[in-house]
Scaffold this active site. Sequence first.
Site, short mmCIF file in Angstrom:
data_model
loop_
_atom_site.label_atom_id
_atom_site.label_comp_id
_atom_site.label_asym_id
_atom_site.label_seq_id
_atom_site.Cartn_x
_atom_site.Cartn_y
_atom_site.Cartn_z
N VAL A 14 112.42 88.39 -14.22
CA VAL A 14 113.00 88.49 -12.89
C VAL A 14 113.27 87.08 -12.37
O VAL A 14 112.35 86.27 -12.29
CB VAL A 14 112.06 89.23 -11.91
N PHE A 26 107.94 86.73 -13.72
CA PHE A 26 108.61 86.42 -12.46
C PHE A 26 108.83 84.91 -12.32
O PHE A 26 107.93 84.11 -12.58
CB PHE A 26 107.76 86.86 -11.26
N ASP A 27 110.04 84.55 -11.91
CA ASP A 27 110.26 83.21 -11.38
C ASP A 27 109.56 83.14 -10.03
O ASP A 27 109.28 84.18 -9.42
CB ASP A 27 111.76 82.97 -11.24
N LYS A 28 109.29 81.94 -9.54
CA LYS A 28 108.60 81.83 -8.25
C LYS A 28 109.56 81.67 -7.08
O LYS A 28 109.75 82.59 -6.28
CB LYS A 28 107.61 80.66 -8.26
#
Length: 720
Positions: A603, A404-406
């Site tokens: 993502v 995941f990107d933040k």
Amino acid sequence: MAISRYFIAAMDCPTEEQLIRNRLKTVTGIEALQFDLIERILTVTHTDDAKSTAESALAELGMHAKPLTAENEGTLQVAPALPRAKLIRLVAAGVLAASAEGLAWALEGSGQAHADNALPVVVLAVGSLLLSGAETARKAWMALRTRTLNINFLMGLAIVGAVVIRQWPEAAMASVLFTVAEVIEGLSLERARKAVQGLMEAAPETVEVLSDCGSFHESKLALVRVGDRVRVRPGQSIPLDGTVTEGLSAVNQAAITGESLPMEKKPGDAIFAGTRNTTGTFIFEVTAARGDTTMDRIVAAVKEAQQERAPTQRFIDKFAQVYTPTVVMLALLYAVLPPLFLGAGWAEQLHRALVMLVIACPCALVISTPVTIVSGLTAAARLGLLVRGGAYLEEGRNLRTIAFDKTGTLTKGQPAVTDILPLTDRAPAELLHLAASLDAASEHPVAEAIVTHCAQTHDCQHLPVEAFEAVVGRGVAGTLGGRRHYVGNHRLTEENQVCGPHVEALLARLEGEGKTTVVLTDAQQALAVIGVADTVRSTAIEAVAQLKALGVAVVMLTGDSHAAAAEIARQAGITDVRAELLPEDKLSAVTALAQQGGGVGMVGDGINDGPALARAQVGFAMGRTGTGVALEIADVALLREDLRLIPAFIRLSRMVSQTLTQNITVALGLKLVFFILALLGKATLPMAVFADVGGSLLVTLNGLRVLRMGKLPPSSISGG
């Protein structure tokens, strides 16, 4: 090269597709063929002089092709799978075939020899064949002409063979059962077609458009352009994508985002074509014209995706190309060799070979994959997932790590107030009110977060501010109630000589948690420290927990600081955190994760996520807030900001995979059982047809079962 598109009503399954491919591949000048079996549209890429030849070839096949134009597209309707006239003929044929079988049994029971050839039996059987066999005969002839070994050719051969060996009741019953099988298959595929078409409600033909003189007038939907303003009344479908400019209402967005409850809409909010207005009247500015709306893209993507063969489907297609000719050759040898070398009877052996031919037909095997894949793609769209092809839908089951990107992915991407820490005995609400009053005139994101938080937590009527001043790079200042106040960063607090150890301690604590800090002060002292940070999406925690329950590892890849990343990861339940990464670092991280074994999904929502999204086995983009680059590269787009759609996608993928396995097992298992019965002489021609009918029906209905997953909440999809 030119492109021609045709509507072919008779093109409703892979059998017709293969027939057309085999015929048109012999036409010089045809470069490519694309089949949309859902809408029964054939797209031909050809040279100018090949068009008429291609149309003539289609006509020879009985595939009456109607050219699609801008005027008639969308008006050509697919005929029902079972019209009344066909139903009457089929019922009559069934009655005659059953009567022929019953009469033959009765005559045989009374001791009459060759009861199958008695005149009354033959008359009944011939009547049944005339009513039910004409279409099969035509299709079998076309298959023979194009050298296509499909079910129509095999059934035609079997019926003719039964007549030749004078098994009249069996020929009639086989013809009726095969026609019933085609009807059932057509009805099942019709259901899949309606499911895809049901993604979009019928758009109105006319809409109310604001004219230059300020009044509304009716206009055809096709004439509405980007920038026009359209009025929508309660109960009407929203015809185009746009942004609300006036009015308040609630909109049912289930068709686009899967949200079960109507969403409140106010000026500035986005709306989508294919959704329905439920309460108030509002005006919106068009942002996407007809053919380019979000719903148009969803439907187009599902149609395009079903044309792309998924891995299992490609395997089955290749398998069938080898399997069918091989079995036909074995049946031929089985019909000829025993009478020549073992003294078996020619008629009996030919009958057994015909039964084997019908059993061997790969119809159930071939149809098992496209129905399941299209059902899965449609279910995903209903959930709020736009999947770009069956290959990615199948690949989801292999994902073992999700990165995941933040910012903008795990978080909302907007700063929000997280802490109000008083430094005096004044109440936090009072201090927030002072800070919001000062920040109301500022456009800084942190100031906007403070003003928004004040408005959301209580009735925040801003106090009058005099002598307002924006202190560049530091904050703002203004006079409230006759006293000078400041809201600014650490540097401004020090310059005003109101910073002390107690302020430093709070600043250090909040900044250690990755938060942005500002200090509210007056001319004499610091009044409060306010912490602002991007906040975790409400669905992130549950999504991470669901992924872990599915046996999928979760990693955070972000360009943000270690402190900010660690805090968000702690809230979301992620332990593997990799911060301060450049785009190439994210790419390297995804590559390294893939080398550890198992598929990796990424993502993200931003341009900096592009390389990692492209490298991942499945790239997921946040559909409503993601950048155009991320959406273009990603394999799956989330049409609503619900991260639980990620584990839902994996569950759906696993269910699709399980369904494909079940279908292939059923199709091959039935054939094996009846093959053995045929070798032992225990299977009749009607039994063989019934086995083929049953197999096709079972795999079709099992594939359509996946459609139900699109109606369930993301967290309730089974298949893990």
